[in-house]
Write a protein that holds these residues in place. Structure first.
Motif, PDB file in Angstrom:
ATOM      1  N   MET A 418       0.827  -1.204   0.000  1.00  0.00           N
ATOM      2  CA  MET A 418       0.000   0.000   0.000  1.00  0.00           C
ATOM      3  C   MET A 418       0.864   1.258   0.000  1.00  0.00           C
ATOM      4  O   MET A 418       2.086   1.199   0.097  1.00  0.00           O
ATOM      5  N   SER A 419       0.222   2.402  -0.090  1.00  0.00           N
ATOM      6  CA  SER A 419       0.926   3.672  -0.155  1.00  0.00           C
ATOM      7  C   SER A 419       1.687   3.960   1.137  1.00  0.00           C
ATOM      8  O   SER A 419       1.390   3.380   2.196  1.00  0.00           O
ATOM      9  N   ALA A 564     -15.178  -9.370  -7.828  1.00  0.00           N
ATOM     10  CA  ALA A 564     -15.784  -9.077  -6.523  1.00  0.00           C
ATOM     11  C   ALA A 564     -14.703  -8.913  -5.455  1.00  0.00           C
ATOM     12  O   ALA A 564     -14.759  -8.003  -4.625  1.00  0.00           O
ATOM     13  N   TYR A 565     -13.715  -9.802  -5.491  1.00  0.00           N
ATOM     14  CA  TYR A 565     -12.628  -9.716  -4.506  1.00  0.00           C
ATOM     15  C   TYR A 565     -11.784  -8.457  -4.723  1.00  0.00           C
ATOM     16  O   TYR A 565     -11.283  -7.846  -3.776  1.00  0.00           O
ATOM     17  N   GLU A 566     -11.608  -8.060  -5.970  1.00  0.00           N
ATOM     18  CA  GLU A 566     -10.820  -6.867  -6.262  1.00  0.00           C
ATOM     19  C   GLU A 566     -11.466  -5.621  -5.648  1.00  0.00           C
ATOM     20  O   GLU A 566     -10.769  -4.710  -5.179  1.00  0.00           O
ATOM     21  N   ALA A 567     -12.797  -5.586  -5.628  1.00  0.00           N
ATOM     22  CA  ALA A 567     -13.489  -4.454  -5.006  1.00  0.00           C
ATOM     23  C   ALA A 567     -13.180  -4.386  -3.514  1.00  0.00           C
ATOM     24  O   ALA A 567     -13.010  -3.294  -2.952  1.00  0.00           O
ATOM     25  N   VAL A 568     -13.085  -5.552  -2.877  1.00  0.00           N
ATOM     26  CA  VAL A 568     -12.720  -5.590  -1.459  1.00  0.00           C
ATOM     27  C   VAL A 568     -11.297  -5.092  -1.268  1.00  0.00           C
ATOM     28  O   VAL A 568     -11.002  -4.329  -0.342  1.00  0.00           O
ATOM     29  N   GLU A 569     -10.396  -5.525  -2.146  1.00  0.00           N
ATOM     30  CA  GLU A 569      -9.002  -5.094  -2.052  1.00  0.00           C
ATOM     31  C   GLU A 569      -8.877  -3.576  -2.198  1.00  0.00           C
ATOM     32  O   GLU A 569      -8.017  -2.953  -1.565  1.00  0.00           O
ATOM     33  N   PRO A 573      -7.198  -0.402   1.935  1.00  0.00           N
ATOM     34  CA  PRO A 573      -6.309   0.721   2.281  1.00  0.00           C
ATOM     35  C   PRO A 573      -7.068   1.981   2.664  1.00  0.00           C
ATOM     36  O   PRO A 573      -6.595   2.767   3.498  1.00  0.00           O
ATOM     37  N   TYR A 574      -8.241   2.186   2.088  1.00  0.00           N
ATOM     38  CA  TYR A 574      -9.067   3.346   2.432  1.00  0.00           C
ATOM     39  C   TYR A 574      -9.512   3.275   3.893  1.00  0.00           C
ATOM     40  O   TYR A 574      -9.490   4.275   4.627  1.00  0.00           O
ATOM     41  N   LEU A 575      -9.913   2.084   4.334  1.00  0.00           N
ATOM     42  CA  LEU A 575     -10.336   1.914   5.720  1.00  0.00           C
ATOM     43  C   LEU A 575      -9.187   2.149   6.689  1.00  0.00           C
ATOM     44  O   LEU A 575      -9.364   2.752   7.754  1.00  0.00           O
ATOM     45  N   ILE A 576      -7.981   1.666   6.324  1.00  0.00           N
ATOM     46  CA  ILE A 576      -6.829   1.862   7.205  1.00  0.00           C
ATOM     47  C   ILE A 576      -6.473   3.337   7.295  1.00  0.00           C
ATOM     48  O   ILE A 576      -6.258   3.881   8.388  1.00  0.00           O
TER      49      ILE A 576
END
Length: 625
Positions: A418-419, A564-569, A573-576
């Motif tokens: 992640m960033s 569908a899994y890619e949307a979760v991925e 990082p946004y939630l973190i």
């Protein structure tokens, strides 16, 4: 002739005397005092087991017979989740009754190894039909289920069993029971997923076919309704029509591998093998064998962990877990013959976080730009690496938000990918934390309180660690002990709590099992009750970024799983970065079992799996138990 017969008799007596006995620790049940005590008893290591049955020679092939003994920490509630408005009866349901869909044993360690079954990482794994022979999905909202033929209700010998008469389960039974399960005003689903239940449609569409329509959040419907959230099951309608409910354990009649035989309050629950069980072993050396293998299952109710560990060490119980690293270390030293599995759980009851009350704009961490800086400061003030290395002896992970590494390829992306802005939140930096607090308008910090349940006991220790770290940046946190039974309704129903509570990561004191894509996000959005504790849209205004990805996920479930899994991925990082919850590292867990317990693969004592386990009674005798 008489001389020959006399010699043979003497020889038989000599051979019989070759079996030896030895004294070893054991656990005996004292039903009068409702307790379990440790005593010294003699164990027969000859050619018979403790019940006097002939023991078969050791073999790699599965064996029939023997008893599987496991531990329950407390007295369970029995039994009707659709009459009690709460999830009840697990120890009964998962042994006596069965569900329409279940874990896919063939895709677990015994077969392809696609899933560990300790932390199932995909709703696909739950598509296996238990009481269903075939699942058709013409669209995400439609389930066409071909009901398995040849499944008979148990012949229990009780009045309830005689009422049912061992008859075959039918599609009519499924439609009737699910109409009650989903639409009964007293059902648990009315509390857990009321919108989903209200929209759920049930219709028998053929002699052996039932069709479900799930127009509201179909992935939620799969887990919470069709699979019953771990508590939904099938039962003969005449039991409810006769007794009003199936709350009495004596009236338990299901289709499962085990018949409930006895229940001694606060002491034990006993089951015997269902000789007419329909299921067979689908994979491995025992492929085609009728299940279950063991003759009996016994659950000992042992609240005290030291007593339970003594029962394990002395061979009175056959498996134990999940336990923490410190207990695992003790068992490695005191019972080195035990086999074990180290694994990272799905997060249910294991990954904890400080859950923030986000709907109050007066709180420092409110859903504002300055509140975001406060939440990030709280993360930066936690020394995650030191907690992992020192508190957990290196046996933990700090990468816990939403999904952990169990879900590689099905929703998980590592923090390291992640960033920098996301990765930095896990790097201990109290100076930057103080700077963010100053920018947010709190240069001297602030005071807050956190509700911490008394069990498990290590939760107070963990909260104290964070309290000391936050004190370094001026945040004074008061730990307020509370009973878990009081905390749960506060955070899931009445919402009567002020600042934050420390509990299961996914929300409330109820966690996400992780094998449904919806539950990846159910505690951040939607109408899932436990998520009211700390959701991202507390005022009812959805988060645009989360909603966009959620919509993509919902468009692709059952149609294009990778998308569908890619949307979760994308969401993780946004939630973190927004730090909607302040995570705490998640420790590894350990399952232990004796070598005579075969085909377990470290999957523990889950009721859905015990039918596949078999006991090497000869090995158990050779080991002196």
């Amino acid at each position: 002739m008489w001389i020959l017969m006399s010699c043979l008799m003497v020889l038989s007596l000599i051979l019989a005397s070759c079996g030896t006995t030895e004294t070893t620790g054991d656990v005996e049940e004292d039903e009068g005092d409702d307790k379990v005590i440790i005593t010294e008893t003699e164990t027969d290591t000859g050619t018979t087991d403790g019940d006097g049955d002939v023991v078969q020679p050791s073999s790699d092939e599965p064996q029939y017979g023997g008893t599987i003994t496991i531990r329950d920490i407390s007295e369970p509630t029995c039994c009707d989740s659709f009459a009690n408005k709460m999830m009840t009866g697990g120890p009964v349901i998962l042994y006596v009754y069965e569900q329409l869909l279940a874990f896919d044993w063939e895709r677990g360690p015994a077969g392809t190894g696609e899933f560990t079954n300790n932390a199932v990482a995909s709703p696909e794994a739950q598509m296996y039909g238990e009481l269903v022979e075939r699942v058709e999905k013409p669209d995400p909202e439609t389930w066409i289920l071909t009901i398995r033929q040849g499944v008979h209700y148990q012949d229990t010998g009780t009045p309830a069993g005689k009422l049912v008469g061992g008859r075959e389960m039918t599609a009519e039974d499924v439609a009737w029971a699910y109409e009650r399960n989903v639409h009964s005003p007293d059902g648990a689903i009315q509390v857990l997923q009321p919108r989903c239940a209200a929209a759920f449609e049930i219709e028998q569409t053929g002699p052996w076919e039932v069709t479900f329509k799930t127009p509201v959040q179909p992935i939620t419907a799969q887990w919470w309704v069709i699979e019953g959230g771990g508590y939904g099951f099938m039962y003969p309608p005449e039991l409810v029509e006769t007794y009003g409910s199936i709350n009495g354990w004596e009236n338990s009649v299901g289709t499962g591998p085990w018949i409930l035989e006895d229940w001694v309050t606060a002491t034990s629950i006993s089951y015997r093998r269902n000789p007419n069980y329909w299921g067979v072993n689908p994979v491995g050396p025992g492929k085609g064998d009728q299940l279950p293998y063991a003759d009996k299952v016994k659950r000992l109710i042992i609240p005290d962990s030291s007593t339970a560990l003594a029962a394990l060490r002395t061979g009175r119980i056959d498996m134990y877990g999940a336990v923490t690293y410190d207990i695992a270390e003790e068992l490695w030293g005191s019972a080195p013959d035990l086999e074990y599995l180290e694994y990272l759980g799905s997060g249910f009851g294991e990954a904890h976080a400080f859950n923030l009350r986000l709907d109050n704009p007066s709180k420092p961490w409110a859903r504002t730009e300055s509140g975001k800086k406060v939440r990030q400061a709280l993360m930066l003030a936690i020394d995650y690496d030191t907690i992992v290395d020192d508190y957990f002896s290196g046996k933990a992970t700090k990468d816990t938000v939403l999904v952990n590494e169990n879900f590689k390829g099905v929703g998980y992306v590592p923090i390291s990918s992640m960033s920098a802005s996301v990765q930095d939140l896990y790097s201990y930096n109290p100076e930057k934390a103080k700077q963010l607090l100053t920018e947010a308008g709190f240069p001297d910090g602030f005071k807050t309180e956190v509700l911490v349940p008394g069990a498990p006991t290590d939760m107070a220790d963990q909260a104290s660690i964070v309290k000391n770290m936050w004190a370094e940046i001026g945040v004074e946190m008061e730990i307020v002990p509370i009973e878990g039974s009081m905390l749960t309704p506060m955070v899931t129903r009445s919402f009567e709590w002020d600042d934050m509570f420390y509990g299961t990561f996914q929300g409330g004191t109820v966690g996400s099992f992780g094998f449904s894509l919806y539950t990846y996000l159910g505690y951040y959005r939607g109408d899932n009750r436990p998520q009211f504790a700390s959701r991202t849209d507390p005022d009812g205004t959805p988060d645009p970024f989360i909603e966009a990805n959620f919509a993509t996920m919902m468009e692709n479930i059952y149609v294009n799983w990778p998308a569908a899994y890619e949307a979760v991925e994308n969401i993780k990082p946004y939630l973190i970065e927004n730090a909607f919850k302040i995570p705490f590292p998640q420790p590894y867990s350990y399952q232990f079992w004796w070598p005579w317990m075969n085909n377990t693969h470290g999957q523990g004592q889950a009721g859905t799996f015990l039918k596949y386990y078999w006991v090497d009674q000869n090995l158990k005798g050779e080991m002196g138990y």
